[in-house]
Each structure stands twice: as C-alpha cells, then as structure tokens.
Design an enzyme around this catalytic site. Sequence first.
Site, PDB file in Angstrom:
ATOM      1  N   LYS A 191       0.723  -1.168  -0.064  1.00 42.26           N
ATOM      2  CA  LYS A 191       0.241  -0.193  -0.076  1.00 42.26           C
ATOM      3  C   LYS A 191       0.943   1.360  -0.035  1.00 42.26           C
ATOM      4  O   LYS A 191       1.612   1.506   0.912  1.00 42.26           O
ATOM      5  CB  LYS A 191      -0.987   0.060   1.194  1.00 42.26           C
ATOM      6  CG  LYS A 191      -2.005   1.252   1.240  1.00 42.26           C
ATOM      7  CD  LYS A 191      -2.651   1.546   2.314  1.00 42.26           C
ATOM      8  CE  LYS A 191      -1.977   2.793   3.316  1.00 42.26           C
ATOM      9  NZ  LYS A 191      -1.906   3.947   2.112  1.00 42.26           N
ATOM     10  N   GLU A 194      -1.582   7.230   0.141  1.00 37.33           N
ATOM     11  CA  GLU A 194      -2.441   8.138  -0.625  1.00 37.33           C
ATOM     12  C   GLU A 194      -2.132   9.310  -1.509  1.00 37.33           C
ATOM     13  O   GLU A 194      -2.797   9.583  -2.369  1.00 37.33           O
ATOM     14  CB  GLU A 194      -3.657   8.104   0.068  1.00 37.33           C
ATOM     15  CG  GLU A 194      -3.581   9.172   1.432  1.00 37.33           C
ATOM     16  CD  GLU A 194      -3.065   8.528   2.591  1.00 37.33           C
ATOM     17  OE1 GLU A 194      -2.485   7.197   2.543  1.00 37.33           O
ATOM     18  OE2 GLU A 194      -3.062   9.095   3.543  1.00 37.33           O
ATOM     19  N   GLY A 244       6.805   5.212   8.242  1.00 35.60           N
ATOM     20  CA  GLY A 244       6.011   6.196   8.336  1.00 35.60           C
ATOM     21  C   GLY A 244       5.954   6.730   9.543  1.00 35.60           C
ATOM     22  O   GLY A 244       7.288   6.839  10.310  1.00 35.60           O
ATOM     23  N   GLY A 249       3.087   4.158  13.376  1.00 35.48           N
ATOM     24  CA  GLY A 249       3.708   2.750  13.600  1.00 35.48           C
ATOM     25  C   GLY A 249       3.295   2.166  14.906  1.00 35.48           C
ATOM     26  O   GLY A 249       3.021   1.220  15.071  1.00 35.48           O
ATOM     27  N   GLU A 266       9.995   1.315  10.245  1.00 30.53           N
ATOM     28  CA  GLU A 266      10.849   2.458  10.003  1.00 30.53           C
ATOM     29  C   GLU A 266      10.266   3.910  10.409  1.00 30.53           C
ATOM     30  O   GLU A 266       9.437   4.023   9.459  1.00 30.53           O
ATOM     31  CB  GLU A 266      11.375   2.261   8.755  1.00 30.53           C
ATOM     32  CG  GLU A 266      12.066   1.198   8.356  1.00 30.53           C
ATOM     33  CD  GLU A 266      13.462   1.201   8.840  1.00 30.53           C
ATOM     34  OE1 GLU A 266      13.990   2.178   9.200  1.00 30.53           O
ATOM     35  OE2 GLU A 266      14.061  -0.068   8.868  1.00 30.53           O
TER      36      GLU A 266
HETATM   37  P1  NAD Z   1       1.926   8.321   7.906  1.00 31.95           P
HETATM   38  O1  NAD Z   1       2.314   7.546   8.880  1.00 31.95           O
HETATM   39  O2  NAD Z   1       0.987   9.307   8.040  1.00 31.95           O
HETATM   40  O3  NAD Z   1       1.653   7.313   6.859  1.00 31.95           O
HETATM   41  C1  NAD Z   1       2.452   6.254   6.258  1.00 31.95           C
HETATM   42  C2  NAD Z   1       1.441   5.242   5.646  1.00 31.95           C
HETATM   43  O4  NAD Z   1       0.824   4.612   6.734  1.00 31.95           O
HETATM   44  C3  NAD Z   1       0.461   5.885   4.434  1.00 31.95           C
HETATM   45  O5  NAD Z   1       0.430   4.840   3.357  1.00 31.95           O
HETATM   46  C4  NAD Z   1      -0.552   5.846   5.293  1.00 31.95           C
HETATM   47  O6  NAD Z   1      -1.902   5.725   4.530  1.00 31.95           O
HETATM   48  C5  NAD Z   1      -0.534   4.484   6.343  1.00 31.95           C
HETATM   49  N1  NAD Z   1      -1.489   4.716   7.321  1.00 31.95           N
HETATM   50  C6  NAD Z   1      -2.043   5.677   7.732  1.00 31.95           C
HETATM   51  N2  NAD Z   1      -2.846   5.264   9.002  1.00 31.95           N
HETATM   52  C7  NAD Z   1      -2.711   3.847   9.168  1.00 31.95           C
HETATM   53  C8  NAD Z   1      -3.190   3.028   9.879  1.00 31.95           C
HETATM   54  N3  NAD Z   1      -3.861   3.160  10.936  1.00 31.95           N
HETATM   55  N4  NAD Z   1      -3.033   1.751   9.750  1.00 31.95           N
HETATM   56  C9  NAD Z   1      -2.219   1.147   8.698  1.00 31.95           C
HETATM   57  N5  NAD Z   1      -1.542   2.291   7.746  1.00 31.95           N
HETATM   58  C10 NAD Z   1      -1.994   3.571   8.042  1.00 31.95           C
HETATM   59  O7  NAD Z   1       3.405   8.973   7.390  1.00 31.95           O
HETATM   60  P2  NAD Z   1       3.749   9.881   6.330  1.00 31.95           P
HETATM   61  O8  NAD Z   1       3.234  11.352   6.598  1.00 31.95           O
HETATM   62  O9  NAD Z   1       3.296   9.421   4.786  1.00 31.95           O
HETATM   63  O10 NAD Z   1       5.467   9.888   6.119  1.00 31.95           O
HETATM   64  C11 NAD Z   1       6.069  10.759   7.090  1.00 31.95           C
HETATM   65  C12 NAD Z   1       6.577   9.837   8.087  1.00 31.95           C
HETATM   66  O11 NAD Z   1       7.263   8.813   7.510  1.00 31.95           O
HETATM   67  C13 NAD Z   1       7.593  10.656   8.973  1.00 31.95           C
HETATM   68  O12 NAD Z   1       7.449  10.531  10.347  1.00 31.95           O
HETATM   69  C14 NAD Z   1       8.962  10.232   8.683  1.00 31.95           C
HETATM   70  O13 NAD Z   1       9.984  10.280   9.689  1.00 31.95           O
HETATM   71  C15 NAD Z   1       8.494   8.540   8.480  1.00 31.95           C
HETATM   72  N6  NAD Z   1       9.694   8.003   7.531  1.00 31.95           N
HETATM   73  C16 NAD Z   1      10.662   7.262   8.306  1.00 31.95           C
HETATM   74  C17 NAD Z   1      11.463   6.543   7.469  1.00 31.95           C
HETATM   75  C18 NAD Z   1      12.501   5.575   8.031  1.00 31.95           C
HETATM   76  O14 NAD Z   1      13.199   4.875   7.381  1.00 31.95           O
HETATM   77  N7  NAD Z   1      12.739   5.748   9.139  1.00 31.95           N
HETATM   78  C19 NAD Z   1      11.703   6.788   6.074  1.00 31.95           C
HETATM   79  C20 NAD Z   1      10.709   7.924   5.656  1.00 31.95           C
HETATM   80  C21 NAD Z   1       9.737   8.340   6.112  1.00 31.95           C
END
Ligand code: NAD
Length: 506
Positions: A191, A194, A244, A249, A266
Amino acid sequence: MNDITIIPSAGVVIPAPYTARHLIGGVWMDSADGAVSDRFSPAHGSLVSTAAKGGRAEAEAGIAAARTTFDAGDWRFSSGKERAAILLRVADLIEEHLNRIALLETLESGKPITQAKGEIAGAADLWRYAASLARVIHGDSHNSLGADMLGVVLKEPIGVVSIICPWNFPLLIVSQKLPFALAAGCTAVIKPSELTPSTTCILGELLIEACLPAGVANIVLGFGDPVGEALSTDRRVDMVSFTGSTDVGKRISAAASGTLKKVSLELGGKNPQVIFPDADLDQAADAITFGAYFNAGECCNSGSRIIVHQDVAEALTAKVVALSRKVPFGDPLDPATQVGAIISPEHMAKIDGYVQAAVADGADVAIGGGALHVDGVGAQFYQPTIVTNLRPDMPIATDEVFGPVLSVLTFATFDEALHLANNASYGLSAGVWSADMSTCLTFARRVQAGTVWTNTWMDGFPEMPFGGVKESGQGRELGRYGLEEFLEVKTVQMRIGTTRQPWVSS
Ligand code: NAD
C-alpha cells in the site's frame, strides 16, 4: 526573504494525469464501488493522478491473492537463481523508465526532478543488491550433536508481507522492502501513500514485464483507514513492514498484536549532529545545510537538530545561514532546483506552527520563518529556516518538524552534548563532527541511534543496514539484515540410522 535563492517556473508542460489502479492477482482493477482520489501537484496545483481508492474488499482481495500464491509454493520454493533473475530484470526496467518515473515522483511529491532521478537510480541499485542476496540464503548445519544426530537450521520465507509506505520517498522506500521480501521468497501486498500512489503502480507494470508470477506482488491503493488497517490486522498476513510516522507505527503495532504477526517499523527521527570546536566548520556547515533542507526537510534522516559547542556556535550558525541563502528553492521541474514544494497545505501549517510557537516562546529566527512564494509556480513552499536561542524542551527542538527548519542548541562539555543528543524519544540517526577520531568514536558508541555518521551526513549504501532505536522503530532494512527480516528460522533435528534409545522399556 529577498536574499534567498528562488528558482521561478521552468515552464514545463504538465503531462496528462496518470491513472493508478489496484494490481491484484496479476489483474489491474478499479475499486468495486468506483471510488477514486485525485492528486494535485503540491508545487503546481495541477491534477497529476487519479487513483482507485480501495476499501476493505480490495484489501482482502489483495491479501487473499498473496496468501494463495504463497501457499501454492511455486514462488516460495523457486530457486534463488530464478528469483534473482527477475529482480535483476526489474532493476534494468526501472533504469529504462527512469525519466518517466522521476517525473511522476516529482509531480506527486514536490521533490526536485534532479533529486528524483537520483532516487530512482538508487532504487534500481537496491533491486540489484537484493538479487545478489537471493542467491546466498542459507541456514546452518550442526554436526557436533553426537554420532547419530545431525541438526540443520533452515531459513524460510516468513510468508505474506504487508508493505505500507509513506509519501516522502515513494519508489525508494518500497524498493528498500519489496525486493528483499521477494528475494526471501515471500509474497506481498503493497500500500503506497494515498498522496503518492503512481510510481508504485509503474513498478507494478515493470514487475509484470519482468515476468514476476501473478499474485506474488499485489498493490492495493487507498488510505490507512481502511486499507492499511486491514493489512495490519488480517490473520492471513504474516508480517507488516511499515515506514511512516511514529504515531501510525504504534497503531500498527497494536493492531498487529491481535494475531502476533511480526512487525518491522521504520519511523520518525529528530536527528542530532554534534559539532565539537576542533571540527572542520566549513565541511560541517555544508553537511548541516544539506541535512536540514534535503527533500525540504521531509526526511526521516533530516539533521534537524544541531548541538554545537558554545565557542563555535556563532561562527557555525553564520556559515549555515550564508549557505542557506544560496540553496536554490523553487520549481521542482527545473533541474537547478535543490529544494521543492511541501507535500500539503496541512503540513505547511504544521511546520509554520512549530516555528511561530518557538518565536512566541522567545526563540530567534536567523533566517526564513515563513511561507515562500515561487513566481509562476505557487506558494506551497517554506523558506529555509534556522531557529536559535532555544530551550532543549521546546517542541521545535524535540518533535519531528518535517520541514526545512533547523534547530540550534549549544553545549559546553562532551557529556552535556551526549545528554542533549540522547534526551529524545527518537533514535534514528546521529552525527558527530571533530578532527579527533577518539571523540567521534566515543560519541558513536554512546549515542542512542541506529546509524551514526562521523564527519559526514546521510551517506547510505544498500550494503549498510538502516533502522532506528527507541521510538524510531524496530528491525532493520538494507544489508544482509534487511533480508533476514523476511526469513523465518526452522530447526530440523535428524537421527541417523536406528540408534534411538526407547523411552518406554519393553
Ligand atoms: P504516515 O504514518 O502518516 O503514513 C504512512 C503510511 O501509513 C501511509 O501509506 C498511510 O496511508 C498509512 N496509514 C495511515 N494510518 C494507518 C493505519 N491506521 N494503519 C495502517 N496504515 C496507516 O506517514 P507519512 O506522513 O506518509 O510519512 C512521513 C513519516 O514517515 C515521518 O514521520 C517520517 O519520519 C517517516 N519516515 C521514516 C523513514 C525511516 O526509514 N525511518 C523513512 C521515510 C519516512
């Protein structure tokens, strides 16, 4: 603001919107209810893609396809050589389609086109590296258990993996997971965010062209609720590999606990760079500028927090301010641009909220501190911003701002610097700058972080594992550890001949 380097519109014509669909069991499909979501370029405001918006039905269909394909056994029992051949073809195809993928990546995420091209080339390299690992998977043998016993430890694919990705490095991050899962013999349901669905769908096209069997990699588009949640809770999924935010997480970890599936995470970071007075301040200033503004600061590895010795704080800050003025911010479609647009208006507001709250709390802004209008493009940009005179407990110094914003803290002693670096809920990466290797190594061994850079920042290699400690995550990607995450250990203990002593005497 006038002394910031701004690249105006490059005048590039935006192509017709891409149509993104689910890929389930080898078939491209729309959502059963016909729902879609549109994505507008954060830089230009134009419609750049329309994606199927999945519901629970599509998530379950993707999971069912991955489960059936895994259980059928053809893929999981294929040879490493066969799997490697497919991964290598995918790498070649990514390179062939590099310009097309990079353009969509830029249009959906707002990142500079030159950077996007570098990331797509890096993604191809990850597929090649994972192919090399597919051929060296092996367990252990134990032949010292006695004359009549032989033990073997098998490494088997863990099964069906849910891969949930963020928007900031769409193709790069799916390529940190999927080829490693496939090399291990797993099947997957992916996934993408979005906000950036399209390049994962182009990858789906390339997987088909590379002859990956149908059902091995499935793509379900949509939002966290309901698609991500279904991928985290369903009993038929064996592992969730998530990148994310820390908040999501934690939610995934809780959701996955119902079936005790494996979770690798991550997550976010508030990564410190500590600068000692004997450091090469010019080198450090350049790396700090890169760490703060790369990907507009929307980077888990953003070096958003510098901790600088009080004797050199003023000189170093002045150097970083001077460099900040030279970094080209602007139209991401201009090859000269190094920093592009911010992902969404909501995120712009969040970044600015941190800066304004710090100012209201007594902090100083050395440069920037507000939105940036780029002529002929738009206003979803944020100025390069450096905030000084902070208290370590201010939200801007502790939270992941995820924008082009640098917080400057100062220290007097090694122990104070280490305390400031470790006094955070995150532990993704950290940096240290000193001419004295013993200072660097002492810091590297004591700092709480998954990755430490000494006299450099954000270098990365497929061979080097990556991941976080504390609330920055669990598990590792890349390197051999990145493959191991997708392997399960099975112990087989074999008696040779008929030497077993009966338990029940006859
Ligand atoms: P996010 O957590 O908002 O979303 C990430 C993904 O999770 C998206 O596909 C989203 O649709 C999905 N998601 C949202 N709610 C969910 C749920 N309840 N259950 C399952 N999936 C769900 O993150 P974002 O805004 O897309 O990305 C930014 C974040 O990602 C920042 O915190 C960044 O530090 C982190 N990030 C970490 C790394 C790493 O390797 N450590 C790399 C890139 C980004």
